[in-house]
Design a protein around this motif. Structure first.
Motif, short mmCIF file in Angstrom:
data_model
loop_
_atom_site.label_atom_id
_atom_site.label_comp_id
_atom_site.label_asym_id
_atom_site.label_seq_id
_atom_site.Cartn_x
_atom_site.Cartn_y
_atom_site.Cartn_z
N HIS A 127 0.85 -1.25 0.14
CA HIS A 127 -0.01 -0.05 0.05
C HIS A 127 0.99 1.34 -0.14
N ARG A 135 -3.45 -2.29 6.88
CA ARG A 135 -2.87 -2.31 5.73
C ARG A 135 -1.70 -3.13 5.72
N ASP A 170 -7.87 6.67 3.66
CA ASP A 170 -7.87 5.36 3.20
C ASP A 170 -9.30 4.63 3.47
N ASP A 173 -10.06 1.62 5.73
CA ASP A 173 -9.35 1.35 6.91
C ASP A 173 -10.47 1.75 7.94
N PRO A 183 -8.69 4.01 -3.77
CA PRO A 183 -7.49 3.30 -3.88
C PRO A 183 -7.62 2.39 -5.25
#
Length: 533
Positions: A127, A135, A170, A173, A183
């Motif tokens: 990532h 992650r 993110d 998350d 992403p």
């Protein structure tokens, strides 16, 4: 070459399995793909998917039965090239929610809960935001979160925050209501398909062989044991034998098709086609769920967004030159630049809708056709119920493997899905009504402000929306004898045969399927390597 395991399909699941299984030097692996090698330069360009999905050289096109009052027949697209759909998809990397995986356990599939799957995702990921408790870093699959290419993207996120969504760095998350940049499975502006992430780095392993241009038509059995596959390579019949297992990774359409052609499925439907029913398994091809996206588009009052860069041949050429020089610009962006998750009812425990937003607007087109942008400036969003309860099904129509399938999408047949779809469009409209996004807008052009009540919105989704390309569940695993697969993805009624792809999931994951399918295959490799599983 001695072959222990034959993997059918070099998509997200097949590439991961080939990587993981061939790491054992004592296990010989053969990976078969019907399409060509992934050498075409457009396959590395993120926005190239808009043309690739319409190209039969790189995509399967499966016609569906007509949907909606307009009786629109769609073409469901799947990748037909090394990397499979990960080579032609929209690149969005979305893992789903913790509860999705815990639901698999509640349905009777031990070992598939979030506590087991989070380490899998962390092992897979490299990532760009770095490693954390949620992650991964240093894994084979790059995940980028590039900066917004157009200022409208930042305004979308800011407007989502005004609506009450958490603006996050993110989106994977958290399972809260949230919005952020998408992403994507890319690195440095270039697509990184499952083939580039998992297959190409290990192609020199002596125990791994990859064959393209091989179309598998059926599984070969000796008694009740799968011992290989039968198909065609460059117009000639081929039969390939293996010593240990056949693993079908042909996707939610291809895998149930192969099972049915091999006599595993609903016998009352197979026998009239001249197919001997080897295993009575009525759920093969059934229990299919798919996202149905409702679209929302607006005309802009300023010449912002991607339309000016991509809607004409001259503009496309200039954007292509910029991409070649910098690996940047609109061609380096995912299908949708901004990703959001929201509740259609504030009392719900977690988001039940997903929205994807982008600084462009599209001309009318059918699913499976080439996407073209409007000349006038516009902005678009699509949204859908994350966990639909409507079910469709698919079935072979002939013993001829080239015959079209009967695919009934079964969209929006439950009150839950119609209510949630309507609530999704209403929440999207609320988002666009917030500042700073609202002051860019002139008018809603799709579906139109006259589309208001639940039935009208459902009709708009059916007649003017499209599928999510996320079909799943057609070979679902579970603890019951009626389930197609057991929790270790073995096909019931025979030995030496597994199915590892989105068809094996008995519950819809909350969002896009590429990341969950890669994780499913990573987990399934442990079962294949353990001969007792």
């Amino acid at each position: 070459m001695r072959v222990d395991v034959v993997i059918v399909g070099a998509g997200s699941a097949g590439c991961v399995l080939a990587n993981r299984l061939s790491a054992d030097p004592d296990l010989s692996v053969l990976l078969l793909e019907a399409g060509p090698r992934d050498r075409h330069p457009l396959l590395r360009v993120p926005k190239g998917f808009g043309k690739l999905i319409a190209d039969p050289r790189f995509a399967w096109h499966f016609p569906t039965e007509p949907v909606g009052s307009a009786r629109r027949a769609e073409k469901w697209v799947r990748g037909r090239v090394l990397g499979g759909s990960s080579a032609i998809n929209g690149l969005v990397y979305n893992r789903g929610h913790r509860e999705d995986y815990d639901e698999l356990v509640r349905l009777g599939n031990p070992g598939w809960g979030w506590e087991e799957m989070l380490p899998v995702f962390r092992a897979i990921e490299d990532h760009a935001l770095g490693g954390s408790a949620s992650r991964g870093a240093g894994g084979p699959q790059p995940v980028d979160v590039p900066a917004a290419e157009d200022p409208l993207c930042e305004d979308m996120i800011a407007s989502g925050a005004q609506l009450g969504l958490d603006a996050v760095e993110d989106v994977n998350d958290s399972d809260a209501e949230r919005i952020g940049l998408s992403p994507m499975t890319a690195r440095g502006g270039r697509r990184v398909s499952a083939a580039h992430a998992f297959l190409h780095p290990v192609r020199r392993r002596p125990n791994l062989r990859v064959r393209t241009g091989v179309t598998v038509d059926s599984v070969v059995f000796e008694g009740d044991r799968a011992v290989g596959v039968r198909g065609r390579a460059r117009g000639r019949p081929v039969e390939i034998r293996c010593a240990r297992e056949v693993v079908l990774c042909a996707g939610s359409i291809g895998s149930p098709k192969l099972l049915q052609l091999s006599g595993i499925g609903p016998g009352e439907a197979l026998r009239p086609l001249g197919i001997t029913a080897r295993v009575e398994s009525p759920q093969v091809g059934a229990r299919m769920r798919e996202h149905r996206a409702v679209p929302l588009q607006f005309r802009l009052n300023d010449d912002l967004g991607y339309n000016r860069h991509l809607s004409s041949p001259g503009a496309q050429a200039r954007s292509a030159l910029r991409y070649l020089a910098t690996s940047g610009g609109p061609l380096a962006a995912a299908s949708f630049d901004v990703l959001g998750f929201l509740k259609t009812d504030p009392d719900l425990p977690r988001p039940d809708a997903q929205v994807l937003l982008a600084p462009f607007s599209l001309r009318p087109h059918d699913a499976g056709g080439e996407a073209e942008l409007e000349r006038e400036p516009g902005v678009q969003a699509i949204g859908y119920a994350l966990r639909p309860t409507s079910e469709g099904r698919l079935a072979v129509t002939s013993a001829d493997p080239d015959a079209d399938l009967a695919i009934d999408p079964g969209f929006l047949t439950t009150a839950h899905d119609r209510r949630t779809t309507a609530g999704t469009l209403r929440r999207m409209r609320e988002l666009f009504a917030q500042e700073p996004l609202a002051h860019h807008l002139v008018e809603e052009t799709l579906p139109g402000t006259d589309v208001v009540d639940e039935d009208e919105i459902a009709d708009a989704a059916l007649n003017r929306g499209h599928c999510g390309y996320h079909a799943m569940g057609t070979c679902a695993m579970g603890p019951a004898d009626a389930d197609v697969l057991d929790p270790r993805m073995r096909v019931r009624g025979v030995s030496g045969l597994r199915v590892v792809d989105s068809s094996s999931l008995p519950a819809m994951v909350s969002g896009n399927l590429n990341a969950p399918v890669m994780a499913t295959a990573w987990r399934a490799a442990e079962f294949v390597l353990d001969q007792s599983s």
